[in-house]
Scaffold this motif. Structure first.
Motif, PDB file in Angstrom:
ATOM      1  N   UNK A   3      36.320  58.919 -33.933  1.00  0.00           N
ATOM      2  CA  UNK A   3      36.120  58.369 -35.276  1.00  0.00           C
ATOM      3  C   UNK A   3      37.444  58.290 -36.040  1.00  0.00           C
ATOM      4  N   UNK A   4      38.313  59.251 -35.779  1.00  0.00           N
ATOM      5  CA  UNK A   4      39.629  59.230 -36.441  1.00  0.00           C
ATOM      6  C   UNK A   4      40.490  58.100 -35.884  1.00  0.00           C
TER       7      UNK A   4
ATOM      8  N   UNK B 245      26.507  51.358 -35.869  1.00  0.00           N
ATOM      9  CA  UNK B 245      27.665  51.075 -36.721  1.00  0.00           C
ATOM     10  C   UNK B 245      28.469  49.887 -36.183  1.00  0.00           C
TER      11      UNK B 245
ATOM     12  N   UNK C  10      41.219  50.379 -37.435  1.00  0.00           N
ATOM     13  CA  UNK C  10      40.887  49.577 -38.630  1.00  0.00           C
ATOM     14  C   UNK C  10      42.146  49.285 -39.440  1.00  0.00           C
TER      15      UNK C  10
ATOM     16  N   UNK D  20      22.540  53.814 -50.744  1.00  0.00           N
ATOM     17  CA  UNK D  20      21.858  52.610 -51.209  1.00  0.00           C
ATOM     18  C   UNK D  20      20.463  53.036 -51.639  1.00  0.00           C
TER      19      UNK D  20
ATOM     20  N   UNK E  71      38.006  60.385 -40.565  1.00  0.00           N
ATOM     21  CA  UNK E  71      37.165  59.688 -39.579  1.00  0.00           C
ATOM     22  C   UNK E  71      36.444  58.488 -40.196  1.00  0.00           C
ATOM     23  N   UNK E  72      36.232  57.434 -39.418  1.00  0.00           N
ATOM     24  CA  UNK E  72      35.430  56.290 -39.846  1.00  0.00           C
ATOM     25  C   UNK E  72      34.063  56.403 -39.180  1.00  0.00           C
ATOM     26  N   UNK E  73      33.021  56.535 -40.010  1.00  0.00           N
ATOM     27  CA  UNK E  73      31.675  56.595 -39.443  1.00  0.00           C
ATOM     28  C   UNK E  73      31.075  55.202 -39.435  1.00  0.00           C
ATOM     29  N   UNK E  74      31.599  54.359 -40.280  1.00  0.00           N
ATOM     30  CA  UNK E  74      30.913  53.130 -40.592  1.00  0.00           C
ATOM     31  C   UNK E  74      31.904  52.106 -41.112  1.00  0.00           C
ATOM     32  N   UNK E  75      31.738  50.836 -40.701  1.00  0.00           N
ATOM     33  CA  UNK E  75      32.717  49.837 -41.093  1.00  0.00           C
ATOM     34  C   UNK E  75      32.470  49.251 -42.477  1.00  0.00           C
ATOM     35  N   UNK E  76      31.220  49.277 -42.936  1.00  0.00           N
ATOM     36  CA  UNK E  76      30.917  48.628 -44.213  1.00  0.00           C
ATOM     37  C   UNK E  76      31.229  49.574 -45.374  1.00  0.00           C
ATOM     38  N   UNK E  77      31.821  49.050 -46.441  1.00  0.00           N
ATOM     39  CA  UNK E  77      32.182  49.891 -47.579  1.00  0.00           C
ATOM     40  C   UNK E  77      30.978  50.200 -48.473  1.00  0.00           C
ATOM     41  N   UNK E  78      29.957  50.802 -47.898  1.00  0.00           N
ATOM     42  CA  UNK E  78      28.736  51.095 -48.657  1.00  0.00           C
ATOM     43  C   UNK E  78      28.488  52.596 -48.600  1.00  0.00           C
TER      44      UNK E  78
ATOM     45  N   UNK F  75      30.438  42.966 -40.046  1.00  0.00           N
ATOM     46  CA  UNK F  75      29.383  43.969 -40.043  1.00  0.00           C
ATOM     47  C   UNK F  75      28.664  43.967 -41.398  1.00  0.00           C
TER      48      UNK F  75
ATOM     49  N   UNK G 298      39.334  55.475 -34.664  1.00  0.00           N
ATOM     50  CA  UNK G 298      38.724  54.247 -35.190  1.00  0.00           C
ATOM     51  C   UNK G 298      39.369  53.876 -36.527  1.00  0.00           C
ATOM     52  N   UNK G 299      39.653  54.875 -37.345  1.00  0.00           N
ATOM     53  CA  UNK G 299      40.341  54.624 -38.616  1.00  0.00           C
ATOM     54  C   UNK G 299      41.708  53.981 -38.368  1.00  0.00           C
TER      55      UNK G 299
END
Lengths: 99, 480
Positions: free
Chosen positions: B383-384, B209, B390, A60, A50-57, B195, B386-387
């Motif tokens: 969310x999957x 997000x 991307x 922090x 799953x992608x929770x977030x687009x930024x590779x961070x 983003x 979404x991957x």
């Protein structure tokens, strides 16, 4: 799973007061929207992360140092109710004790 | 010079030459608003005294050789979900109608550092939820090019402000196309940065997000100038990117100087060209593709196979995040409170009365997809996917520098034309995937639909951090 959308229950979870008329209209609209998003179920997503977030961070960090913040007075100016000029006035949280 | 169509760089030159003062400039903008905003409705409020006081201070700095930048004293319109210290910030919602911002958003603070003057609060769809500005709790905004039509949304006030000549540029926010679609509808340039490029501190959160602040301008160089001003890491937003950022205006200047697209590859994602846009817009887009070729750009075919799932993914993820973000509006610490019989009843009444229909719809949908028993089926699955979306973008960018697509299926539509919420959601098809992928895009005025006389934009979609290249291409395209 499609047919058990209960708008009154979801509104309760969301803390939204709805009139009966609003509930009926929203029930209908939501059923259509949920019907539409159900198309995702046709896709095989086994093994996909799953992608929770687009930024590779990731985490922090910053130094744990105290810094000046906004003044209490300024922040209280937006409060719907204030007590003694320094506290936010809220409705009673616990039921009143019986005398 | 005509202030109502002048760019930031033209105004900067006039200010520098002493042909124009900031007070004259701001007064001219205020006069334009007084004259025509009654009809357009772009602004919720303008604090004239603050604007003119800031303009006077800018003129004094310039006179003493202490101008903060070339742009010191130029007014910039601000969408009403971006905090400006001491001014109200309502997100066009009744629940925040009387909220005064205690601080500046980082983007606003950085504008001020260069002397830009925050100029009024621009109308929007409530909490940035909508595609037409019709969801504002307070007023309609009309498209300055045809007042029977919407300006787009959610940043419709920002687009209308720049198109109507009220201010040379404005800030908006883009969660699923809320900068690019209204820019397209009003015939101005609008960019959604990568983003994390611009700090979200002080931007009222809708979908954390996906949200990103970006500029509305009259050309590519101006877009670069504003992005240069507001970009970069901010300790107040841990999702802001630590990478060095800048040089955007220079990239646009380079593009305008050469007017060439040689060496650049433009991908046409076939899923975006399989019908679904009206004939007039398609014609303008075809001509734009020909123009790109004539300027030396190479056109290649690419594919984004999961496009048909993007709207479903977006409306699950965005509403889930919104339902959590908007939980803070409970009438306790700030915002409108309506006293009920007890604490819970006060929550119900404050929120039930304070939020409009679209916001309620999205909070309910978000709550539903996150609720027990549905989380895996909807939110986790989205969310999957979404991957997968991307990865589609990453694969496409292996074959091209940027993609060239429509920005919207049609020109600005008429009020009430899309009264069904799902129909409105579907109109976002060309813009929302980019937010899910997290990269950058820009709406570029490309021509006019011959049937309606309304502007049509092409959209350039770039990989993460490719704003400079997008601006270079935009500048070259707009010069020719």
């Amino acid at each position: 799973m499609e047919s058990d959308l209960n708008i009154k229950y979801i509104a309760e979870l969301s803390r939204l007061e709805l009139s009966d008329e609003q509930s009926a209209k929203l029930q209908q609209e939501m059923e259509r929207i949920v019907g539409y998003i159900d198309e995702l179920k046709e896709l095989n997503v086994d093994g996909v992360e799953p992608t929770a977030h687009a930024a590779p961070l990731s985490n922090v960090w910053r130094e744990d140092e105290a810094t000046a913040s906004y003044s209490r007075q300024e922040m209280l100016e937006n409060a719907p109710g204030v007590i003694n000029d320094n506290l936010i006035k809220l409705p009673r949280v616990l039921p009143q004790e019986e005398a | 010079m005509n202030i109502s169509t002048a760019t930031l760089h033209e105004l900067a030159a006039e200010l520098k030459a002493g042909n124009l003062s900031s007070v004259e400039l701001c007064q001219s903008c205020l006069d334009a608003v007084a004259q025509r905003d009654g009809e357009i409705g772009a602004f919720l409020e303008i604090n004239q005294d603050n604007v003119l006081a800031s303009a006077k201070a800018a003129d004094e700095r310039r006179a003493s050789g202490n101008a903060l930048s070339d742009y010191d004293g130029i007014p910039i319109g601000i969408k009403d979900n971006i905090s400006v210290k001491g001014e109200r910030c309502s997100c066009a919602s009744k629940i925040l109608e009387n909220l005064t911002s205690p601080y500046d958003a980082t983007a606003v603070e950085r504008l001020r550092k260069q002397g830009f003057i925050p100029f009024g609060r621009l109308n929007m769809d409530e909490f940035a939820m909508g595609s037409s500005c019709e969801n504002s709790a307070f007023q309609k905004t009309r498209n300055p090019l045809d007042t029977t039509r919407v300006p787009g949304g959610s940043s419709g006030g920002s687009a209308a402000c720049v198109a109507a000549g009220f201010a040379p540029a404005a800030l908006g926010s883009d969660t699923g196309g809320s900068i690019r679609q209204p820019a397209a509808f009003c015939g101005v340039v609008g960019m959604k940065p990568t983003y994390g490029r611009v700090s979200r501190h002080g931007l009222v959160a809708f979908a954390s997000s996906l949200d990103q602040i970006g500029p509305f301008t009259r050309d590519a160089e101006d877009c670069g100038i504003l992005l240069d001003a507001i970009c970069g890491f901010d300790k107040m937003d841990s999702t802001s990117l630590p990478d060095a950022a800048g040089g955007f205006a220079d990239a646009a200047r380079a593009g305008a100087a050469t007017g060439s697209l040689k060496g650049m590859k433009f991908g046409l994602p076939k899923e975006y060209y399989s019908g679904g846009i009206d004939a007039g817009s398609a014609k303008v887009l075809d001509a734009a593709i020909e123009k790109v070729k004539s300027l030396g750009g190479e056109i290649v075919d690419v594919s984004l196979p999961h496009t048909k799932y993007a709207i479903a993914v977006y409306y699950i993820i965005a509403t889930a995040e919104a339902s959590a973000n908007l939980a803070r509006f409970d009438g306790m610490r700030y915002g409108c409170r309506i006293e009920g019989s007890d604490l819970t009843d006060t929550y119900f009444k404050s929120r039930g009365n304070g939020f409009g229909d679209e916001v309620k719809r999205r909070i309910l949908l978000g709550t539903y997809v996150l609720s027990s028993g549905y989380y895996d089926a909807y939110y986790l699955r989205a969310q999957k996917v979404r991957t997968l979306i991307r990865k589609d973008f990453e694969n496409a960018f292996n074959a091209c520098d940027m993609m060239l697509t429509p920005a919207a299926p049609q020109v600005a539509f008429k009020f009430g034309e899309k009264s069904d919420p799902l129909q409105m959601y579907l109109s976002d098809i060309f813009t929302i995937s980019l937010n899910l992928a997290g990269s950058c895009g820009i709406a570029v005025p490309a021509g006019v639909d011959e049937n309606t006389g309304m502007p049509v934009a092409m959209q350039l979609l770039g990989p993460a951090m490719a704003e400079a290249k997008l601006l270079q291409a935009t500048a070259a395209f707009m010069r020719a």
